[in-house]
Design an enzyme around this catalytic site. Structure first.
Site: not given
Ligand code: M6R
Length: 608
Positions: A2, A27, A74, A99-100, A481, A485, A488, A504, A603
């Site tokens: 949040c 966020r 969130w 937030n939390g 990675e 991407k 996501e 395998h 984020k």
């Molecule tokens: O802020 P951070 O690098 O600690 O965040 C870690 C992950 O939450 C972050 O990398 C997440 O996987 C991203 N959405 C990837 O694109």
């Protein structure tokens, strides 16, 4: 997670709060809300969906006032809905944004219900509003009431609270979730992230864990630490201009951030290299001795940052001869890790506020590591403040939820770490890697020049539901990675495998419908990789290969090849990341998904 923004000013704060929410929307974006104090009453709007929905309500019925709090959510406790959106009120006397997660809220809720309080949401946050009302009714001021309330809360929180009892005052609290104070001229603000307030100030106080803050009319700021002592915290000037937080000419933040990579990679290198060598002192004055005594390294991170750690394992073992373990923070923090003598603990994080990574660091500090190092993009973040040493990645604000430039600058920082550990241990200088690092921004620009071709290529994915990514060696994490991407932002199910693992099991998935994406730099595993690609071709799989221009893999039936400029083998993982980012981006645009704010994600993951 949040996002919180709060303001006490000599002017109408509605616009400041709304702009803050827009900037914090990365966020959390399932709902938002705002409460403003006007003529002695708390007035509120809340809206389901994006901040734009709240803005529309404000257009129709403005909320003028000189103090207020606002929130973008969130969801954790309770589905996204208007009733669950913040601020939460108690009998229109108190308003709270949070937030939390309050872990003991059920117990508190039962006690409050027994005392006659009625709940209108499913959130954990609402208990805070009623607890505060209870304390205010007993005669306490807002600050003291908040102090008493937070002492009974378990879990993590950043709070902003206000009340009709004390107009022109907002109280904030920080425990486990980030909160900064924006210092203005005769006005003051609170926010989860400085970005939210760059339109009104560039001066910030980063609160410490357990701090409580009161902001008042005339810009008065009072901070009390977890022991109840009044404290002065330093005021920092924000380094990056406000322009960094806008999309500029780009359609999405993600695209802007992908194209910023040449520039931010230069920034990450700046002042950290001499002609032939790395400057070990970049990591701090104690780094030379610490790295000299480092016999092992444990790297802990989440998500994309974890993938950067996996690449670093290949580098540190090969070029510095140091054994490395890499682990996701959410697993590490609950294990009983064995820590051999001379082990350095390294965290990687874009935000520096990721709850699991922060908890892992705090846990590691109870074990006998020789030191803790944070590689991070946010100066003043919790991870940086709580680590012995830190190295900033200098990527600038990253707004797109899908991490791009933060990842490549982490890789730069990790190569600097590799070279520094190697140098501190008296190993031969790696002048050729230093030279390659210096030429990296120009090579990245060349690769970004392929954007048009990659956009065309993306059409082959628009109707797909699955994809496989293959890589070998340090390019296996790059495949991971690339798959992350694509998942996501395009919601296509994507898996990554070390290419040698294909036979395998995953080979069973390959047929003429399955796109298989591979990265093929010119390294000593190239011939092995080519054999693996033949295995795919023989099963009719559709191959998409990002290959070094010199390796002799060409377009042919069933294989589409995108040629990349030659790069030093050590730095190929950095360069080969870029086309995979672009591919995901263009596929997502074709599919019409929300590129910068993909569904269900946030984020900065500041809750467990
Ligand atoms: O802020 P951070 O690098 O600690 O965040 C870690 C992950 O939450 C972050 O990398 C997440 O996987 C991203 N959405 C990837 O694109």
């Amino acid at each position: 997670m949040c996002g919180i923004v709060a303001a006490v000013a000599q002017r109408n704060v509605q616009g400041i709060l709304l702009e803050g929410l827009k900037r914090l929307e990365y966020r959390g974006y399932d709902s938002s809300g705002m409460t403003v104090l006007n003529n002695g009453s708390l007035t509120r709007h809340r809206a389901l969906g994006k901040v734009a929905a709240l803005a529309e309500q404000l257009d129709n019925a403005p909320l003028p006032g000189m103090s207020g709090i606002a929130h973008t959510r969130w969801a954790t406790h309770g589905k996204p809905s208007e009733a669950n959106a913040h601020p939460h009120h108690s009998s229109d006397q108190v308003a709270v944004v949070h937030n939390g997660i309050i872990e003991n809220y059920e117990h508190i809720k039962q006690a409050l219900q027994a005392n006659g309080y009625t709940f209108t949401s499913e959130t954990d946050t609402e208990v805070i509003a009623h607890l505060l009302a209870d304390k205010l009714n007993s005669g306490l001021g807002l600050f003291e009431a908040t102090q008493e309330v937070v002492s009974g809360l378990g879990g993590a929180y950043a709070l902003g609270v206000m009340s009709v009892v004390e107009p022109g005052v907002v109280v904030g609290a920080r425990q486990g979730s980030p909160l900064v104070v924006g210092v203005g001229i005769d006005e003051a603000f609170l926010a989860s992230d400085p970005l939210a307030l760059l339109q009104v100030t560039d001066r910030f106080i980063y609160l410490e864990e357990g701090d409580l803050v009161e902001i008042r009319e005339q810009g008065a700021i009072q901070i009390v630490d977890r022991d109840g002592h009044q404290v002065e915290r330093p005021v920092h000037t924000f380094e990056h201009g406000d322009g960094a937080a806008s999309k500029g000419e780009y359609r999405h933040y993600m695209l802007k951030e992908i194209f910023e990579q040449p520039e931010v990679i230069s920034a990450a290198l700046e002042g950290r290299l001499s002609t032939n060598s790395v400057l070990v002192e970049s990591f701090g004055p104690e780094a030379q001795v610490l790295f000299q005594n480092t016999r092992q390294i444990h790297i802990i991170a989440c998500g994309t940052s974890y993938h950067a750690g996996l690449v670093a394992r290949y580098w540190l073992e090969r070029y510095a001869g140091v054994p490395v373990q890499v682990e996701v923070a959410s697993e590490y923090r609950y294990r009983h890790p064995v820590v051999p003598d001379g082990t350095l603990f390294v965290t990687l994080s874009q935000s520096g506020e990721t709850a699991d990574t922060l908890a892992a660091l705090r846990f590691a500090k109870t074990l006998h590591y020789v030191g803790t190092l944070a590689i991070c993009n946010v100066p003043g973040s919790s991870l940086v403040r709580e680590s012995d040493m830190s190295l900033m990645t200098h990527a600038g604000p990253e707004i797109g939820v899908a991490s791009t430039k933060a990842f490549t600058t982490q890789l730069v920082a990790l190569m600097l770490l590799t070279l520094s550990v190697s140098k501190a241990k008296g190993q031969p200088e790696r002048a050729e890697i230093v030279a390659a690092l210096q030429s990296l921004p120009a090579l990245c620009k060349q690769v970004l020049g392929l954007a048009g071709q990659i956009e065309t290529l993306s059409q082959a994915f628009a109707e797909k539901h699955h994809a496989l990514f293959l890589g070998r060696g340090a390019h296996y994490p790059i495949a991971l990675e690339g798959a992350l991407k694509l998942k996501e932002i395009s919601y296509i199910h994507a898996e990554a495998y070390p290419a040698g693992e294909l036979k395998h099991g995953p080979l069973a998935l390959v047929d003429s419908e399955m796109p298989v994406i591979s990265v093929a730099p010119n390294d000593d595993l190239l011939e092995k990789l080519k054999s693996n690609l033949q295995e795919v071709r023989a099963r009719g799989g559709q191959l998409f290969v990002f290959a070094d221009q010199a390796v002799g893999i060409n377009d042919q039936d069933g294989i589409r090849v995108m040629k990349l400029p030659h790069v030093h083998e050590a730095l190929a993982p950095l360069l080969y990341t870029l086309p995979l980012q672009l591919l995901s981006y263009y596929v997502a645009v074709l599919k019409g998904t929300d590129v910068d704010q993909p569904r269900n994600l946030a984020k900065s993951v500041t809750v467990e």
